[in-house]
Every structure is written in C-alpha cells, then in structure tokens.
Write a protein that holds these residues in place. Structure first.
Motif, PDB file in Angstrom:
ATOM      1  N   TYR A   1       0.796  -1.226   0.000  1.00  0.00           N
ATOM      2  CA  TYR A   1       0.000   0.000   0.000  1.00  0.00           C
ATOM      3  C   TYR A   1       0.824   1.270   0.000  1.00  0.00           C
ATOM      4  CZ  TYR A   1      -3.483  -3.379   1.037  1.00  0.00           C
ATOM      5  OH  TYR A   1      -4.286  -4.476   0.958  1.00  0.00           O
ATOM      6  N   ASP A   2       2.114   1.154  -0.142  1.00  0.00           N
ATOM      7  CA  ASP A   2       2.999   2.311  -0.093  1.00  0.00           C
ATOM      8  C   ASP A   2       2.824   3.103   1.206  1.00  0.00           C
ATOM      9  OD1 ASP A   2       4.228   1.825  -2.540  1.00  0.00           O
ATOM     10  OD2 ASP A   2       2.597   2.808  -3.632  1.00  0.00           O
ATOM     11  N   LEU A   3       2.457   2.421   2.266  1.00  0.00           N
ATOM     12  CA  LEU A   3       2.354   3.065   3.580  1.00  0.00           C
ATOM     13  C   LEU A   3       3.671   2.824   4.311  1.00  0.00           C
ATOM     14  CD1 LEU A   3       0.566   4.573   5.687  1.00  0.00           C
ATOM     15  CD2 LEU A   3       0.052   2.312   6.638  1.00  0.00           C
ATOM     16  N   SER A   4       4.420   3.895   4.533  1.00  0.00           N
ATOM     17  CA  SER A   4       5.657   3.794   5.314  1.00  0.00           C
ATOM     18  C   SER A   4       5.276   3.801   6.780  1.00  0.00           C
ATOM     19  CB  SER A   4       6.571   4.988   5.026  1.00  0.00           C
ATOM     20  OG  SER A   4       7.004   4.947   3.697  1.00  0.00           O
ATOM     21  N   VAL A   5       5.733   2.791   7.492  1.00  0.00           N
ATOM     22  CA  VAL A   5       5.418   2.673   8.913  1.00  0.00           C
ATOM     23  C   VAL A   5       6.720   2.758   9.696  1.00  0.00           C
ATOM     24  CG1 VAL A   5       4.364   1.265  10.720  1.00  0.00           C
ATOM     25  CG2 VAL A   5       3.417   1.227   8.392  1.00  0.00           C
TER      26      VAL A   5
ATOM     27  N   GLU B   1      -5.193  -3.747  12.194  1.00  0.00           N
ATOM     28  CA  GLU B   1      -6.477  -3.083  11.948  1.00  0.00           C
ATOM     29  C   GLU B   1      -6.308  -1.571  11.935  1.00  0.00           C
ATOM     30  OE1 GLU B   1      -9.892  -2.523  10.629  1.00  0.00           O
ATOM     31  OE2 GLU B   1      -9.458  -4.615  11.144  1.00  0.00           O
ATOM     32  N   ALA B   2      -5.540  -1.051  12.878  1.00  0.00           N
ATOM     33  CA  ALA B   2      -5.302   0.403  12.913  1.00  0.00           C
ATOM     34  C   ALA B   2      -4.582   0.864  11.645  1.00  0.00           C
ATOM     35  CB  ALA B   2      -4.501   0.774  14.154  1.00  0.00           C
ATOM     36  N   LEU B   3      -3.574   0.107  11.198  1.00  0.00           N
ATOM     37  CA  LEU B   3      -2.851   0.485   9.983  1.00  0.00           C
ATOM     38  C   LEU B   3      -3.730   0.344   8.740  1.00  0.00           C
ATOM     39  CD1 LEU B   3       0.675  -1.027  10.723  1.00  0.00           C
ATOM     40  CD2 LEU B   3       0.008   1.396  10.756  1.00  0.00           C
ATOM     41  N   THR B   4      -4.600  -0.650   8.723  1.00  0.00           N
ATOM     42  CA  THR B   4      -5.544  -0.798   7.617  1.00  0.00           C
ATOM     43  C   THR B   4      -6.462   0.414   7.550  1.00  0.00           C
ATOM     44  OG1 THR B   4      -5.448  -3.211   7.724  1.00  0.00           O
ATOM     45  CG2 THR B   4      -7.377  -2.251   6.645  1.00  0.00           C
ATOM     46  N   ASN B   5      -6.883   0.901   8.716  1.00  0.00           N
ATOM     47  CA  ASN B   5      -7.705   2.111   8.739  1.00  0.00           C
ATOM     48  C   ASN B   5      -6.940   3.322   8.216  1.00  0.00           C
ATOM     49  OD1 ASN B   5      -9.956   0.787   9.692  1.00  0.00           O
ATOM     50  ND2 ASN B   5      -9.564   1.283  11.831  1.00  0.00           N
ATOM     51  N   VAL B   6      -5.648   3.386   8.501  1.00  0.00           N
ATOM     52  CA  VAL B   6      -4.821   4.469   7.960  1.00  0.00           C
ATOM     53  C   VAL B   6      -4.837   4.399   6.435  1.00  0.00           C
ATOM     54  CG1 VAL B   6      -2.469   5.401   7.762  1.00  0.00           C
ATOM     55  CG2 VAL B   6      -3.331   4.675  10.001  1.00  0.00           C
ATOM     56  N   VAL B   7      -4.620   3.201   5.894  1.00  0.00           N
ATOM     57  CA  VAL B   7      -4.602   3.016   4.444  1.00  0.00           C
ATOM     58  C   VAL B   7      -5.957   3.395   3.833  1.00  0.00           C
ATOM     59  CG1 VAL B   7      -4.499   1.267   2.610  1.00  0.00           C
ATOM     60  CG2 VAL B   7      -2.808   1.244   4.447  1.00  0.00           C
ATOM     61  N   LYS B   8      -7.039   2.966   4.465  1.00  0.00           N
ATOM     62  CA  LYS B   8      -8.366   3.150   3.903  1.00  0.00           C
ATOM     63  C   LYS B   8      -8.895   4.578   4.017  1.00  0.00           C
ATOM     64  CE  LYS B   8     -11.369  -0.162   4.996  1.00  0.00           C
ATOM     65  NZ  LYS B   8     -12.012  -1.240   5.785  1.00  0.00           N
TER      66      LYS B   8
ATOM     67  N   ASP C   1       0.532   8.627   3.493  1.00  0.00           N
ATOM     68  CA  ASP C   1       1.374   7.469   3.177  1.00  0.00           C
ATOM     69  C   ASP C   1       2.390   7.209   4.283  1.00  0.00           C
ATOM     70  OD1 ASP C   1       3.008   9.637   2.795  1.00  0.00           O
ATOM     71  OD2 ASP C   1       3.597   9.114   0.752  1.00  0.00           O
ATOM     72  N   PHE C   2       2.106   7.708   5.491  1.00  0.00           N
ATOM     73  CA  PHE C   2       3.051   7.546   6.589  1.00  0.00           C
ATOM     74  C   PHE C   2       2.303   7.342   7.910  1.00  0.00           C
ATOM     75  CE2 PHE C   2       5.748   9.328   9.984  1.00  0.00           C
ATOM     76  CZ  PHE C   2       6.854   8.514   9.828  1.00  0.00           C
TER      77      PHE C   2
ATOM     78  N   ASP D   1      -1.147   8.761  12.772  1.00  0.00           N
ATOM     79  CA  ASP D   1      -1.008   9.257  11.407  1.00  0.00           C
ATOM     80  C   ASP D   1      -1.369  10.734  11.413  1.00  0.00           C
ATOM     81  OD1 ASP D   1      -3.746   9.922  10.114  1.00  0.00           O
ATOM     82  OD2 ASP D   1      -4.130   7.958  11.000  1.00  0.00           O
ATOM     83  N   TYR D   2      -0.859  11.444  10.444  1.00  0.00           N
ATOM     84  CA  TYR D   2      -1.128  12.875  10.318  1.00  0.00           C
ATOM     85  C   TYR D   2      -1.963  13.131   9.071  1.00  0.00           C
ATOM     86  CZ  TYR D   2       2.391  13.018  13.913  1.00  0.00           C
ATOM     87  OH  TYR D   2       3.081  12.793  15.078  1.00  0.00           O
ATOM     88  N   GLY D   3      -2.933  12.257   8.870  1.00  0.00           N
ATOM     89  CA  GLY D   3      -3.760  12.333   7.677  1.00  0.00           C
ATOM     90  C   GLY D   3      -5.039  13.105   7.877  1.00  0.00           C
ATOM     91  N   ALA D   4      -6.110  12.602   7.259  1.00  0.00           N
ATOM     92  CA  ALA D   4      -7.380  13.312   7.170  1.00  0.00           C
ATOM     93  C   ALA D   4      -8.097  13.462   8.505  1.00  0.00           C
ATOM     94  CB  ALA D   4      -8.295  12.598   6.175  1.00  0.00           C
ATOM     95  N   GLY D   5      -7.919  12.508   9.417  1.00  0.00           N
ATOM     96  CA  GLY D   5      -8.647  12.547  10.675  1.00  0.00           C
ATOM     97  C   GLY D   5     -10.130  12.280  10.458  1.00  0.00           C
ATOM     98  N   PHE D   6     -10.880  12.140  11.551  1.00  0.00           N
ATOM     99  CA  PHE D   6     -12.317  11.892  11.447  1.00  0.00           C
ATOM    100  C   PHE D   6     -12.987  12.216  12.772  1.00  0.00           C
ATOM    101  CE2 PHE D   6     -10.621   8.076  13.273  1.00  0.00           C
ATOM    102  CZ  PHE D   6     -11.632   7.498  14.022  1.00  0.00           C
TER     103      PHE D   6
END
Length: 172
Positions: free
Chosen positions: A56-60, A84-91, A96-97, A114-119
C-alpha cells in the motif's frame, strides 16, 4: 450524477479489495509465524511494516522502547490490533506515513499515529458497517485493555492501546 456515484462505488470497491488483500496476507503471515513460546514484538512489527509498504505504499515507522517478548496468543491479538489500525490508515487517512510506538512499563502501551485526514470519532464509532473500530475495541477487551482514539478532521488520528497487565509473561 450517475458518473460521480459510479466513481464513488469504484473507489469503495478498490479500498475494500486492498483491505481484503492486507487481511489475507496478514492471515497467511500469521499461519507461517514462529511457534516459539515468546516471540519478539519488534521483529513482528518490522515484518508487518514491510507488508504495508510493499502492498500500500504506507511507510510505517516502528519505535519499540525495548525488547518485548510476548506469548503467542497475546502477540497475535496485539498484531491484529495494530494491523487493523494500519488498515484504517490506508483506507481512510489519505496519507502514506504512520508511526507505531510501543513502550513497556507496568503496561504494554501501543500508539498508532497518522497525520492524515482525521475523522469524527463519535460518528465513526456509531457506524455499524465500520467493523475496523469495533474489531479493535473487541480485541483490546480480550486483553483486558483499553483503547483511546483521538482524531480531528484535517489533523490526523492517534490510537492508544493500554494493556493493563503486569506483563507476567516477561519472565516466563
């Protein structure tokens, strides 16, 4: 209008397919795992990080404070929670980090950041079709732990898991 709906459905299908692939590969990996009594958590996390990067090109970035060896049953639950937490990051996060931090005191403390979209956490917990959060809560409950999710739209998500055991397995 139908084109937009079709694109949304295709995006959902792609996301579900990717999630299923990660789960399938994780399951295969679990079947191949080391059968020893205590297994090093750091080694397993490094392998999991590689799976997420390759698929998934997710750097962990994995940060483990010390050598932590867990019994197989506990390790399996911990790895599934983190997966599961990392899958949620991908989804959902549109990043990508991610960072996985683990430290050990009287508790096993796990953070997935993660520093992504949040919810909106409350809204996410209410959605019955979102099995990821519910699955995470159930797995942590099996370990008699607690999960805290802190997320803000546009700022990312921090999942904290605290397993309240005196780590009786450390000296087994």
């Amino acid at each position: 209008d139908k084109i937009d709906r079709a694109v949304d459905e295709i995006d959902k299908t792609i996301t579900l397919s990717r999630s299923s692939l990660v789960e399938a590969r994780t399951a295969v990996y679990e079947m191949r795992r080391d059968k020893t009594k205590n297994i090093d958590l750091s080694d397993r996390l490094d392998k999991l990080a590689k799976v997420f990067y390759e698929n998934y090109d997710l750097s962990v970035n994995v940060k483990v404070s010390s050598i932590i060896k867990l019994p197989q049953e506990t390790l399996e639950e911990v790895m599934r929670i983190i997966s599961e937490a990392l899958t949620n990051v991908v989804k959902h996060s549109k990043t990508d980090f991610a960072i996985v931090k683990i430290d050990l005191d009287d508790f096993l403390n796990i953070e997935i950041i993660d520093y992504g979209a949040g919810f909106n956490v409350a809204a996410g917990e209410r959605k019955k079709q979102h099995f990821g959060l519910h699955s995470m809560y159930e797995r942590v409950q099996v370990l008699q732990g607690e999960v805290t999710i802190d997320s803000h739209v546009g700022e990312g998500t921090r999942v904290k898991v605290k397993i309240p055991q005196k780590l009786r397995w450390q000296n087994e």
